[in-house]
Design a protein around this motif. Structure first.
Motif, mmCIF file in Angstrom:
data_model
loop_
_atom_site.group_PDB
_atom_site.id
_atom_site.type_symbol
_atom_site.label_atom_id
_atom_site.label_comp_id
_atom_site.label_asym_id
_atom_site.label_seq_id
_atom_site.Cartn_x
_atom_site.Cartn_y
_atom_site.Cartn_z
ATOM 1 N N GLY A 147 -32.485 5.359 -15.715
ATOM 2 C CA GLY A 147 -33.131 5.646 -16.825
ATOM 3 C C GLY A 147 -34.035 4.668 -17.345
ATOM 4 N N LEU A 148 -34.425 3.663 -16.674
ATOM 5 C CA LEU A 148 -35.359 2.440 -17.156
ATOM 6 C C LEU A 148 -36.172 2.054 -15.995
ATOM 7 N N LYS A 149 -37.144 2.934 -15.930
ATOM 8 C CA LYS A 149 -38.053 2.981 -14.980
ATOM 9 C C LYS A 149 -39.061 1.891 -15.076
ATOM 10 N N SER A 150 -39.400 1.724 -16.494
ATOM 11 C CA SER A 150 -40.345 0.569 -16.784
ATOM 12 C C SER A 150 -39.795 -0.657 -16.575
ATOM 13 N N LEU A 151 -38.360 -0.877 -16.621
ATOM 14 C CA LEU A 151 -37.867 -2.486 -16.355
ATOM 15 C C LEU A 151 -37.868 -2.387 -14.969
ATOM 16 N N ILE A 156 -40.373 -5.816 -10.647
ATOM 17 C CA ILE A 156 -41.497 -5.877 -9.504
ATOM 18 C C ILE A 156 -42.538 -7.097 -9.752
ATOM 19 N N ILE A 157 -43.079 -6.994 -11.078
ATOM 20 C CA ILE A 157 -44.036 -7.830 -11.210
ATOM 21 C C ILE A 157 -43.447 -9.271 -11.264
ATOM 22 N N ALA A 158 -42.243 -9.591 -12.021
ATOM 23 C CA ALA A 158 -41.691 -10.800 -11.789
ATOM 24 C C ALA A 158 -41.488 -11.079 -10.538
ATOM 25 N N LEU A 159 -40.968 -10.508 -9.669
ATOM 26 C CA LEU A 159 -40.674 -10.754 -8.298
ATOM 27 C C LEU A 159 -41.859 -11.227 -7.691
ATOM 28 N N ILE A 160 -43.008 -10.338 -7.899
ATOM 29 C CA ILE A 160 -44.116 -10.972 -7.059
ATOM 30 C C ILE A 160 -44.696 -12.294 -7.727
ATOM 31 N N SER A 184 -43.943 -19.366 -10.765
ATOM 32 C CA SER A 184 -42.385 -19.050 -10.723
ATOM 33 C C SER A 184 -41.645 -19.465 -11.859
ATOM 34 N N THR A 185 -41.793 -20.455 -12.417
ATOM 35 C CA THR A 185 -41.170 -21.113 -13.764
ATOM 36 C C THR A 185 -41.294 -20.086 -14.792
ATOM 37 N N PHE A 186 -42.583 -19.371 -14.900
ATOM 38 C CA PHE A 186 -42.606 -18.476 -16.194
ATOM 39 C C PHE A 186 -42.143 -17.034 -15.824
ATOM 40 N N SER A 187 -41.978 -16.638 -14.555
ATOM 41 C CA SER A 187 -41.738 -15.427 -14.340
ATOM 42 C C SER A 187 -40.330 -15.228 -14.498
ATOM 43 N N ALA A 188 -39.383 -15.791 -14.551
ATOM 44 C CA ALA A 188 -37.687 -15.653 -14.881
ATOM 45 C C ALA A 188 -37.760 -15.615 -16.431
ATOM 46 N N VAL A 189 -38.697 -16.732 -17.104
ATOM 47 C CA VAL A 189 -38.438 -16.946 -18.403
ATOM 48 C C VAL A 189 -39.115 -15.843 -19.232
ATOM 49 N N VAL A 190 -40.122 -15.038 -18.842
ATOM 50 C CA VAL A 190 -40.860 -14.038 -19.301
ATOM 51 C C VAL A 190 -39.912 -12.738 -19.043
ATOM 52 N N PHE A 191 -39.327 -12.411 -17.808
ATOM 53 C CA PHE A 191 -38.379 -11.342 -17.636
ATOM 54 C C PHE A 191 -37.269 -11.414 -18.547
ATOM 55 N N ASN A 192 -36.609 -12.554 -18.614
ATOM 56 C CA ASN A 192 -35.485 -12.680 -19.737
ATOM 57 C C ASN A 192 -35.916 -12.276 -20.982
ATOM 58 N N ALA A 193 -37.038 -12.555 -21.393
ATOM 59 C CA ALA A 193 -37.414 -12.208 -22.800
ATOM 60 C C ALA A 193 -37.726 -10.537 -22.747
ATOM 61 N N ILE A 194 -38.254 -9.896 -21.650
ATOM 62 C CA ILE A 194 -38.532 -8.629 -21.759
ATOM 63 C C ILE A 194 -37.146 -7.920 -21.681
ATOM 64 N N LEU A 195 -35.997 -8.423 -21.153
ATOM 65 C CA LEU A 195 -34.638 -7.814 -21.352
ATOM 66 C C LEU A 195 -33.888 -7.837 -22.376
#
Length: 208
Positions: A147-151, A156-160, A184-195
């Protein structure tokens, strides 16, 4: 307790702000630093002129990122979707390795050969990249099922963004190495913040 649990999810955002401050502010203490050609790790490297300032600005990144993702990990245990739980588990493991590994083995600047500490720094980087890619793929596949389609879209955005980094640094000229490395470095940091934001908003209550 539940309210405090959710509120602590914002520690992921604090981690992002701390890391961003290190990346964008500490170059003022490094004469000649060129963000377009040089890696982020050079800012906090042992022996670099910006090491002290970079470590001060980045002080909240490690503990806050680990706190946030650990709480997300606890919340995800309620999910009945195995792939989703595995994705969060791998991302959590990545954050712990990132927080501890780079502290134990900071890059040493100004050396001509591959010393043990720099070798271990590279080993930590490989582990972080592999775990990040694996977890993001699993979360992109499974988030809709909880139920977390937006996540899943964020994954996908972080992966790209994470893939753009190594592709760019491998095939583009050295004059733009730093630019692509930051994808690369910001993708994981931003995704962690989104979580962490999802946890704060109570979105993980829908995964049961």
């Amino acid at each position: 307790m539940e309210k405090t649990f959710k509120l602590l999810g914002l520690s992921g955002v604090i981690a992002l702000l701390s890391y961003s401050a290190m990346v964008f502010i500490s170059p003022i203490a490094y004469p000649g630093y060129n963000w377009m050609t040089m890696a982020v790790s050079e800012l906090s490297a042992a022996g670099s002129p910006s090491q002290t300032l970079a470590n001060q600005l980045n002080a909240l990144f490690g503990p806050c990122s680990v706190l946030s993702i650990t709480l997300v990990f606890i919340a995800s245990r309620k999910s009945k979707v195995k792939l989703f739980r595995l994705g969060i588990t791998l991302f959590t493991l990545m954050e712990w390795i990132c927080a501890t590994g780079y502290e134990m083995f900071p890059w040493v600047s100004g050396v001509d050969k591959l010393i043990f500490q720099n070798f271990m720094h590279l080993a930590v980087t490989v582990a972080v990249v592999v775990l990040s890619l694996s977890s993001l793929i699993l979360l992109a596949i499974s988030s809709k099922r909880v139920g977390l389609k937006s996540l899943g879209l964020w994954a996908i955005i972080a992966l790209i963004a994470m893939l753009i980094g190594p592709i760019g640094t491998s095939f583009m000229p050295p004059s733009v190495f730093g630019l692509f490395e930051r994808f690369s470095t910001f993708s994981a940091v931003v995704f962690n913040a989104i979580l962490g934001v999802y946890l704060f908003k109570g979105r993980f209550t829908s995964i049961i």
